[in-house]
Enzyme design. Structure first.
Site, PDB file in Angstrom:
ATOM      1  N   THR A  77       0.805  -1.306  -0.118  1.00 56.97           N
ATOM      2  CA  THR A  77       0.056  -0.130   0.057  1.00 56.97           C
ATOM      3  C   THR A  77       0.846   1.307  -0.022  1.00 56.97           C
ATOM      4  OG1 THR A  77      -1.906   1.053   0.966  1.00 56.97           O
ATOM      5  CG2 THR A  77      -0.764   0.021   2.229  1.00 56.97           C
ATOM      6  N   LYS A 103       3.660   1.519  -3.570  1.00 59.74           N
ATOM      7  CA  LYS A 103       3.306   0.772  -4.826  1.00 59.74           C
ATOM      8  C   LYS A 103       4.066   0.796  -6.049  1.00 59.74           C
ATOM      9  CE  LYS A 103      -1.664   0.875  -3.379  1.00 59.74           C
ATOM     10  NZ  LYS A 103      -3.039   1.094  -3.609  1.00 59.74           N
ATOM     11  N   ASP A 139      -6.045  -3.509  -7.450  1.00 64.14           N
ATOM     12  CA  ASP A 139      -6.898  -2.341  -6.952  1.00 64.14           C
ATOM     13  C   ASP A 139      -8.020  -1.988  -8.168  1.00 64.14           C
ATOM     14  OD1 ASP A 139      -5.609  -1.821  -4.399  1.00 64.14           O
ATOM     15  OD2 ASP A 139      -4.081  -0.686  -5.535  1.00 64.14           O
ATOM     16  N   ALA A 190      -5.180   6.176  -8.107  1.00 66.05           N
ATOM     17  CA  ALA A 190      -6.415   4.884  -8.038  1.00 66.05           C
ATOM     18  C   ALA A 190      -7.076   4.938  -9.274  1.00 66.05           C
ATOM     19  CB  ALA A 190      -7.323   5.375  -7.222  1.00 66.05           C
ATOM     20  N   ASN A 228     -10.479  16.081 -14.355  1.00 66.50           N
ATOM     21  CA  ASN A 228      -9.577  16.287 -13.475  1.00 66.50           C
ATOM     22  C   ASN A 228      -9.305  17.756 -13.180  1.00 66.50           C
ATOM     23  OD1 ASN A 228      -7.831  15.014 -11.435  1.00 66.50           O
ATOM     24  ND2 ASN A 228      -6.237  15.438 -12.670  1.00 66.50           N
ATOM     25  N   GLY A 282     -17.716   3.035  -1.743  1.00 68.20           N
ATOM     26  CA  GLY A 282     -16.291   2.467  -1.912  1.00 68.20           C
ATOM     27  C   GLY A 282     -15.511   1.386  -1.238  1.00 68.20           C
TER      28      GLY A 282
HETATM   29  P1  ATR Z   1      -4.273   8.580  -5.320  1.00 68.35           P
HETATM   30  O1  ATR Z   1      -2.978   7.783  -5.642  1.00 68.35           O
HETATM   31  O2  ATR Z   1      -4.958   8.251  -4.035  1.00 68.35           O
HETATM   32  O3  ATR Z   1      -5.106   8.569  -6.353  1.00 68.35           O
HETATM   33  P2  ATR Z   1      -2.980  10.925  -6.121  1.00 68.35           P
HETATM   34  O4  ATR Z   1      -2.200  10.374  -7.069  1.00 68.35           O
HETATM   35  O5  ATR Z   1      -2.308  12.051  -5.524  1.00 68.35           O
HETATM   36  O6  ATR Z   1      -3.655   9.976  -5.018  1.00 68.35           O
HETATM   37  O7  ATR Z   1      -4.279  11.632  -6.922  1.00 68.35           O
HETATM   38  C1  ATR Z   1      -5.102  12.419  -6.321  1.00 68.35           C
HETATM   39  C2  ATR Z   1      -6.157  12.864  -7.084  1.00 68.35           C
HETATM   40  O8  ATR Z   1      -6.938  13.559  -6.454  1.00 68.35           O
HETATM   41  C3  ATR Z   1      -6.060  13.691  -8.364  1.00 68.35           C
HETATM   42  O9  ATR Z   1      -7.027  13.538  -9.267  1.00 68.35           O
HETATM   43  C4  ATR Z   1      -5.960  15.013  -7.747  1.00 68.35           C
HETATM   44  O10 ATR Z   1      -6.258  16.176  -8.653  1.00 68.35           O
HETATM   45  P3  ATR Z   1      -4.947  16.775  -9.483  1.00 68.35           P
HETATM   46  O11 ATR Z   1      -4.337  15.861 -10.464  1.00 68.35           O
HETATM   47  O12 ATR Z   1      -5.558  18.145 -10.195  1.00 68.35           O
HETATM   48  O13 ATR Z   1      -3.793  17.047  -8.369  1.00 68.35           O
HETATM   49  C5  ATR Z   1      -7.298  14.993  -6.929  1.00 68.35           C
HETATM   50  N1  ATR Z   1      -7.178  15.927  -5.865  1.00 68.35           N
HETATM   51  C6  ATR Z   1      -6.568  15.978  -4.606  1.00 68.35           C
HETATM   52  N2  ATR Z   1      -7.083  16.934  -3.938  1.00 68.35           N
HETATM   53  C7  ATR Z   1      -8.029  17.720  -4.702  1.00 68.35           C
HETATM   54  C8  ATR Z   1      -8.875  18.843  -4.477  1.00 68.35           C
HETATM   55  N3  ATR Z   1      -8.585  19.514  -3.472  1.00 68.35           N
HETATM   56  N4  ATR Z   1      -9.464  19.364  -5.478  1.00 68.35           N
HETATM   57  C9  ATR Z   1      -9.568  18.754  -6.393  1.00 68.35           C
HETATM   58  N5  ATR Z   1      -9.023  17.491  -7.158  1.00 68.35           N
HETATM   59  C10 ATR Z   1      -8.005  16.909  -5.950  1.00 68.35           C
END
Ligand code: ATR
Length: 278
Positions: free
Chosen positions: A63, A67, A103, A131, A151, A242
């Site tokens: 985790t 990963k 996952d 994810a 996104n 989820g």
């Molecule tokens: P994980 O591996 O858990 O998916 P990550 O790779 O850091 O974590 O990805 C986080 C996702 O949440 C991304 O889509 C991120 O958007 P950005 O690519 O623009 O950074 C999104 N995310 C996290 N915090 C956010 C926020 N406050 N508002 C909008 N999107 C957010």
């Protein structure tokens, strides 16, 4: 037969529900085994992971935040894990370590329980992080054709296009555009951490204008019913929690380790109780 030795590496891992889930699967499959937690500090990763892999362990989950970091330590990667660029399950087979990513496929397995025929469905994925990569790959590999991605950072969403199949049709959107065309989607999957406790008053986009009968799924499971799911519910959508992903990714990992099929059955309900009590 010797006992099946399994575990989880990560930082932190103490709150994990995986030991409970896998003990249920072992009992169901009539397998004697153990599933232990191995918290590893980032500075100690290389030494500790080598020692663990040589300790006689049969398989383990990986985790956050390891990963990707695990990959150079493995002998082979499953093709989807290679495409996704992340591994959450490692298995020792004939002396070789092989990495998988369960996952995304776990999530899609869970979702397939609640959605109808796949090829014509229009799916919207919200978020494009780690994810989302796994879920997008599993969706297109399973034959879901129309999967749009919204996104905050558009360039990150574009990176996911490398995971497409030839027949995949994907439009990249801003959250504003996604809100504007919300009524065109049959399934909406939220993959970011927005709305996770303690920020449970946050919601990634408005659910106003949702198509009647749409399915809305949220990978956030703390709280079980996120603000996004509550507002989707008010719009008469079918909602998908989820936490079922935890079970399905574990089911797939358990099958890889043990070669035995196990069922989810009442585990979903029992997991829900554990999460509510926590
Ligand atoms: P994980 O591996 O858990 O998916 P990550 O790779 O850091 O974590 O990805 C986080 C996702 O949440 C991304 O889509 C991120 O958007 P950005 O690519 O623009 O950074 C999104 N995310 C996290 N915090 C956010 C926020 N406050 N508002 C909008 N999107 C957010």
């Amino acid at each position: 037969m010797s006992i099946l030795k399994l575990g989880l590496i990560g930082h932190p891992v103490e709150q994990s529900l995986s030991p409970w889930i896998h003990s249920q699967f072992m009992e169901q499959a009539g397998i004697e085994g153990e599933y232990n937690l191995y918290p590893i500090e980032p500075e100690a990763f290389d030494t500790k992971i080598k020692a663990l892999m040589q300790s006689g362990i049969d398989g383990f989950n990986i985790t956050v935040p390891y990963k990707q970091r695990i990959i150079p330590f493995l002998d082979e990667l499953d093709p989807d894990a290679e495409k996704i660029g992340a591994v959450n399950t490692a298995v020792r087979k004939n002396g070789k370590w092989i990495g998988y990513n369960t996952d995304g496929s776990g999530y899609v397995r869970a979702m397939e329980q609640v959605i109808p025929a796949k090829d014509s469905l229009h799916i919207l994925m919200l978020g494009a992080g780690g994810a989302a990569r796994g879920i997008y790959r599993a969706l297109v590999a399973q034959g879901f054709r129309y999967v749009d991605i919204a996104n905050r950072t558009i360039s990150k969403a574009e990176q996911l296009l490398q995971l497409q199949e030839p027949e995949t049709v994907t439009e990249i959107l801003s959250y504003r555009e996604a809100e504007q065309q919300l009524s065109t989607y049959d399934v909406i999957i939220h993959t970011s951490s927005v709305g996770m406790s303690p920020n449970s008053d946050e919601q990634i986009i408005s659910m106003t204008g949702l198509k009647s009968g749409a399915v809305v799924s949220d990978i956030v499971y703390k709280p079980i019913e996120t603000k996004l799911l509550q507002s989707a519910n008010q719009q008469k959508a079918s909602i998908h929690h989820g936490h079922s992903m935890l079970l399905y990714q574990a089911q797939y990992a358990f099958e890889i380790w043990s070669g035995k099929q196990v069922t989810i059955g009442d585990l979903l309900h029992r997991l829900e109780q554990r999460l509510t009590e926590a």
